[in-house]
Design a protein around this motif. Structure first.
Motif, PDB file in Angstrom:
ATOM      1  N   MET A   1       0.838  -1.185   0.000  1.00 26.94           N
ATOM      2  CA  MET A   1       0.000   0.000   0.000  1.00 26.94           C
ATOM      3  C   MET A   1       0.873   1.235   0.000  1.00 26.94           C
ATOM      4  N   VAL A   2       0.575   2.163  -0.886  1.00 26.09           N
ATOM      5  CA  VAL A   2       1.325   3.417  -0.937  1.00 26.09           C
ATOM      6  C   VAL A   2       0.502   4.498  -0.250  1.00 26.09           C
ATOM      7  N   PRO A   3       1.154   5.566   0.250  1.00 23.84           N
ATOM      8  CA  PRO A   3       0.393   6.634   0.916  1.00 23.84           C
ATOM      9  C   PRO A   3      -0.465   7.408  -0.070  1.00 23.84           C
ATOM     10  N   ALA A   4      -1.472   8.118   0.457  1.00 25.12           N
ATOM     11  CA  ALA A   4      -2.377   8.884  -0.406  1.00 25.12           C
ATOM     12  C   ALA A   4      -1.630   9.932  -1.211  1.00 25.12           C
ATOM     13  N   SER A   5      -0.565  10.499  -0.615  1.00 26.35           N
ATOM     14  CA  SER A   5       0.200  11.539  -1.306  1.00 26.35           C
ATOM     15  C   SER A   5       0.950  11.000  -2.523  1.00 26.35           C
ATOM     16  N   PHE A   6       1.091   9.686  -2.602  1.00 26.44           N
ATOM     17  CA  PHE A   6       1.803   9.060  -3.730  1.00 26.44           C
ATOM     18  C   PHE A   6       1.229   9.521  -5.056  1.00 26.44           C
ATOM     19  N   TRP A   7      -0.113   9.602  -5.134  1.00 28.38           N
ATOM     20  CA  TRP A   7      -0.796   9.886  -6.396  1.00 28.38           C
ATOM     21  C   TRP A   7      -0.782  11.375  -6.733  1.00 28.38           C
ATOM     22  N   GLU A   8      -0.272  12.203  -5.814  1.00 30.95           N
ATOM     23  CA  GLU A   8      -0.172  13.638  -6.077  1.00 30.95           C
ATOM     24  C   GLU A   8       1.184  14.017  -6.675  1.00 30.95           C
ATOM     25  N   HIS A   9       2.075  13.059  -6.778  1.00 30.20           N
ATOM     26  CA  HIS A   9       3.393  13.320  -7.365  1.00 30.20           C
ATOM     27  C   HIS A   9       3.213  13.759  -8.823  1.00 30.20           C
ATOM     28  N   GLU A  10       3.910  14.814  -9.215  1.00 28.53           N
ATOM     29  CA  GLU A  10       3.650  15.450 -10.512  1.00 28.53           C
ATOM     30  C   GLU A  10       3.738  14.489 -11.702  1.00 28.53           C
ATOM     31  N   PRO A  11       4.771  13.661 -11.851  1.00 24.43           N
ATOM     32  CA  PRO A  11       4.793  12.741 -12.993  1.00 24.43           C
ATOM     33  C   PRO A  11       3.604  11.787 -13.016  1.00 24.43           C
ATOM     34  N   VAL A  25       2.146   3.595 -15.213  1.00 29.55           N
ATOM     35  CA  VAL A  25       2.974   2.514 -14.674  1.00 29.55           C
ATOM     36  C   VAL A  25       4.425   2.956 -14.583  1.00 29.55           C
ATOM     37  N   ARG A  26       4.905   3.630 -15.632  1.00 29.06           N
ATOM     38  CA  ARG A  26       6.294   4.098 -15.602  1.00 29.06           C
ATOM     39  C   ARG A  26       6.501   5.113 -14.474  1.00 29.06           C
ATOM     40  N   ALA A  27       5.582   6.059 -14.321  1.00 30.77           N
ATOM     41  CA  ALA A  27       5.696   7.038 -13.232  1.00 30.77           C
ATOM     42  C   ALA A  27       5.628   6.336 -11.883  1.00 30.77           C
ATOM     43  N   TYR A  28       4.815   5.301 -11.780  1.00 29.46           N
ATOM     44  CA  TYR A  28       4.714   4.511 -10.556  1.00 29.46           C
ATOM     45  C   TYR A  28       6.075   3.885 -10.239  1.00 29.46           C
ATOM     46  N   ARG A  29       6.712   3.301 -11.245  1.00 32.49           N
ATOM     47  CA  ARG A  29       7.992   2.616 -11.022  1.00 32.49           C
ATOM     48  C   ARG A  29       9.084   3.585 -10.555  1.00 32.49           C
ATOM     49  N   PHE A  30       9.066   4.816 -11.106  1.00 31.94           N
ATOM     50  CA  PHE A  30      10.130   5.773 -10.821  1.00 31.94           C
ATOM     51  C   PHE A  30       9.797   6.703  -9.651  1.00 31.94           C
ATOM     52  N   HIS A  31       8.709   6.457  -8.955  1.00 32.48           N
ATOM     53  CA  HIS A  31       8.304   7.329  -7.849  1.00 32.48           C
ATOM     54  C   HIS A  31       9.362   7.319  -6.743  1.00 32.48           C
ATOM     55  N   PRO A  32       9.681   8.474  -6.155  1.00 29.98           N
ATOM     56  CA  PRO A  32      10.684   8.531  -5.065  1.00 29.98           C
ATOM     57  C   PRO A  32      10.325   7.678  -3.865  1.00 29.98           C
ATOM     58  N   TYR A  33       9.043   7.328  -3.715  1.00 23.76           N
ATOM     59  CA  TYR A  33       8.617   6.495  -2.582  1.00 23.76           C
ATOM     60  C   TYR A  33       9.384   5.172  -2.550  1.00 23.76           C
ATOM     61  N   HIS A  34       9.766   4.675  -3.727  1.00 23.07           N
ATOM     62  CA  HIS A  34      10.441   3.380  -3.800  1.00 23.07           C
ATOM     63  C   HIS A  34      11.942   3.482  -3.531  1.00 23.07           C
ATOM     64  N   GLY A  35      12.461   4.682  -3.284  1.00 22.20           N
ATOM     65  CA  GLY A  35      13.880   4.852  -3.052  1.00 22.20           C
ATOM     66  C   GLY A  35      14.585   5.411  -4.273  1.00 22.20           C
ATOM     67  N   ARG A  36      15.900   5.402  -4.222  1.00 22.33           N
ATOM     68  CA  ARG A  36      16.681   5.988  -5.301  1.00 22.33           C
ATOM     69  C   ARG A  36      16.547   5.201  -6.599  1.00 22.33           C
ATOM     70  N   ALA A  37      16.472   3.886  -6.506  1.00 19.20           N
ATOM     71  CA  ALA A  37      16.385   3.041  -7.703  1.00 19.20           C
ATOM     72  C   ALA A  37      14.927   2.776  -8.040  1.00 19.20           C
ATOM     73  N   ALA A  38      14.599   2.882  -9.314  1.00 17.94           N
ATOM     74  CA  ALA A  38      13.231   2.598  -9.757  1.00 17.94           C
ATOM     75  C   ALA A  38      12.927   1.114  -9.606  1.00 17.94           C
ATOM     76  N   LEU A  39      11.647   0.801  -9.454  1.00 16.01           N
ATOM     77  CA  LEU A  39      11.238  -0.601  -9.486  1.00 16.01           C
ATOM     78  C   LEU A  39      11.560  -1.159 -10.867  1.00 16.01           C
ATOM     79  N   PRO A  40      12.220  -2.308 -10.976  1.00 19.80           N
ATOM     80  CA  PRO A  40      12.560  -2.870 -12.282  1.00 19.80           C
ATOM     81  C   PRO A  40      11.311  -3.237 -13.089  1.00 19.80           C
ATOM     82  N   GLN A  41      11.426  -3.117 -14.397  1.00 25.21           N
ATOM     83  CA  GLN A  41      10.311  -3.511 -15.262  1.00 25.21           C
ATOM     84  C   GLN A  41       9.942  -4.966 -15.056  1.00 25.21           C
TER      85      GLN A  41
END
Length: 460
Positions: A1-11, A25-41
């Motif tokens: 579960m991601v926080p509600a603010s996750f979906w307010e991220h500009e990308p 999906v791409r913006a989801y993978r690269f969201h800062p919530y997941h840390g410095r590295a994007a979630l792999p495809q």
């Protein structure tokens, strides 16, 4: 579960406004919530039930138009309906609008008792009340982002024919265990993981499936067994871990899956390093053999780190340096998109942490303290528990050096964190530090303040 603010991220907002789910999906993978590295495809493609190449085309190609795929992926990603440009079925809308609360809303003192009560109830039947109790339990633990909870809440009503959808749901549950553990520690999750493992293992033994689905399920259950073993280690319930690792190795060999075999042997090396270092070396060597010729640099780094720490336990300085050099060389080859999800913790900070633990074992607290300071000066949001663990080790190293005030202040600064992060290993080390700093001959203003603050925190 991601926080509600996750979906307010500009990308993410921009991709949603463009009505292009691939870009979402791409913006989801690269969201800062997941840390410095994007979630792999490869990881997200597995969630969605497609290949990495297919996901790449979806992200970079024209917008999806098929409503069934749009709704299914929106559900898997838990996108709130208010952000969507299409309507979800009423059942899905209800589920999405009533996400369980995040773990941080549960008080640390009440969580274990409430969790055990709910667990007992959830395993005794399959009615509506049990399902609600199970969902409440999952909310307290932070495990609520997957569709697999319906499989767990009512064991006697679960499907008897297993399909790939159920396997993916179980895999998503393991991913949530992993992510939540990194943030809050194992104490809140360990009991839940043990019961989930038992329940799913029983379900899988009784249900039917095709050959392909059966092999995929074996691999997923091996992953769950290893994650459960790790949680018992972090919760300081180490004797329980070996059975889960033995099971994981067996399941991995049933399906000829070297990935799970490497992970299980690496975890076994961690488990046995302290009391059975000879066995730990054999386990690490087995992991290296299993990864030979195909393992990614991050994966190969891990057994080298296990080997290095074990050599330090054996007081073999040259062996430690050789293994650490190999680990560093592999790590510097970089991350790969096909790295397994559990490798998210193999970072430069983790290498420094293992180096610090090794120097403590070798009786070099000054070198250990330097390594741990590197970690504490660059905290990781995604790996909060590890940051706290190594901060405690820094306090221990300072104490062994005779820097009592530094040890006391370092440890005292951690006490507020314990309300959000609960790890049996951390608690044990803090208790040992309190005992050491509480000795009369070590009394200073700082040590007395730490001892008082620690006793208040523990008995509050």
């Amino acid at each position: 579960m991601v926080p509600a603010s996750f979906w307010e991220h500009e990308p993410v907002r921009r991709a949603l406004a463009e009505r292009h789910l691939g870009r979402v999906v791409r913006a989801y993978r690269f969201h800062p919530y997941h840390g410095r590295a994007a979630l792999p495809q490869t990881v997200v493609a597995g969630w969605l039930g497609i290949t990495q190449a297919q996901l790449s085309r979806v992200e970079n190609g024209p917008p999806l138009v098929h409503l069934d795929r749009l709704t299914h992926w929106a559900q898997l990603l838990r996108i709130p309906p208010r952000f969507l440009w299409f309507s979800l079925p009423a059942r899905l809308t209800k589920n999405a609008e009533h996400d369980p609360v995040p773990v941080k809303e549960a008080g640390p003192a009440e969580t274990p008792a409430r969790t055990d009560a709910n667990l007992a109830a959830s395993t005794q039947g399959g009615g509506t009340t049990d399902r609600r109790q199970f969902h409440a339990l999952a909310a307290l633990a932070g495990i609520a982002a997957t569709g697999s909870l319906d499989l767990l809440a009512a064991p006697h009503n679960t499907v008897r024919a297993i399909g790939m959808e159920q396997v993916r749901a179980v895999g998503s549950l393991v991913d949530e265990f992993r992510r939540t553990d990194a943030a809050v520690g194992a104490n809140r999750l360990c009991g839940l993981a043990i019961r989930v493992h038992a329940q799913l293992s029983e379900w899988a033994a009784k249900a039917t499936s095709s050959r392909d689905v059966g092999e995929a399920l074996q691999v997923t259950l091996a992953d769950l067994a290893i994650e459960t073993a790790w949680l018992t280690i972090d919760a300081n319930r180490r004797p329980e871990a070996r059975a889960y690792l033995n099971e994981a190795i067996t399941r991995a060999r049933f399906t000829d899956d070297p990935r799970m075999e490497v992970r299980a042997f690496a975890c076994l090396a961690l488990l046995t390093c302290r009391n059975r270092p000879g066995e730990a070396l054999h386990a690490a060597e087995a992991a290296l053999r299993s990864s030979a010729g195909w393992g990614t640099p991050r994966l190969v780094t891990l057994p080298h780190l296990r080997t290095a720490r074990t050599y330090a336990t054996l007081n073999d300085m040259s062996g430690f340096h050789r293994a650490m050099s190999r680990a560093q060389r592999e790590f510097e080859r970089g991350a790969r998109e096909d790295d397994m999800p559990f490798l998210h913790f193999v970072t430069a900070q983790e290498i420094k942490g293992i180096e610090g633990l090794a120097y403590l074992a070798l009786g070099r607290p000054e070198r250990a303290a330097d390594a741990f300071r590197t970690i504490t000066e660059n905290p990781s949001r995604a790996l909060r528990r590890n940051h706290i663990y190594y901060s405690v080790q820094l306090a221990d190293a300072a104490c062994r050096q005779g820097n009592l005030d530094e040890a006391a202040w370092t440890a005292m600064n951690l006490l507020p964190e314990l309300g959000q992060v609960s790890s049996g290993r951390v608690s044990l080390h803090l208790a040992q530090l309190r005992s050491s700093l509480g000795q009369p001959q070590r009394a200073t203003a700082a040590t007395r303040q730490f001892v008082e603050a620690y006793d208040q925190a523990v008995h509050a």
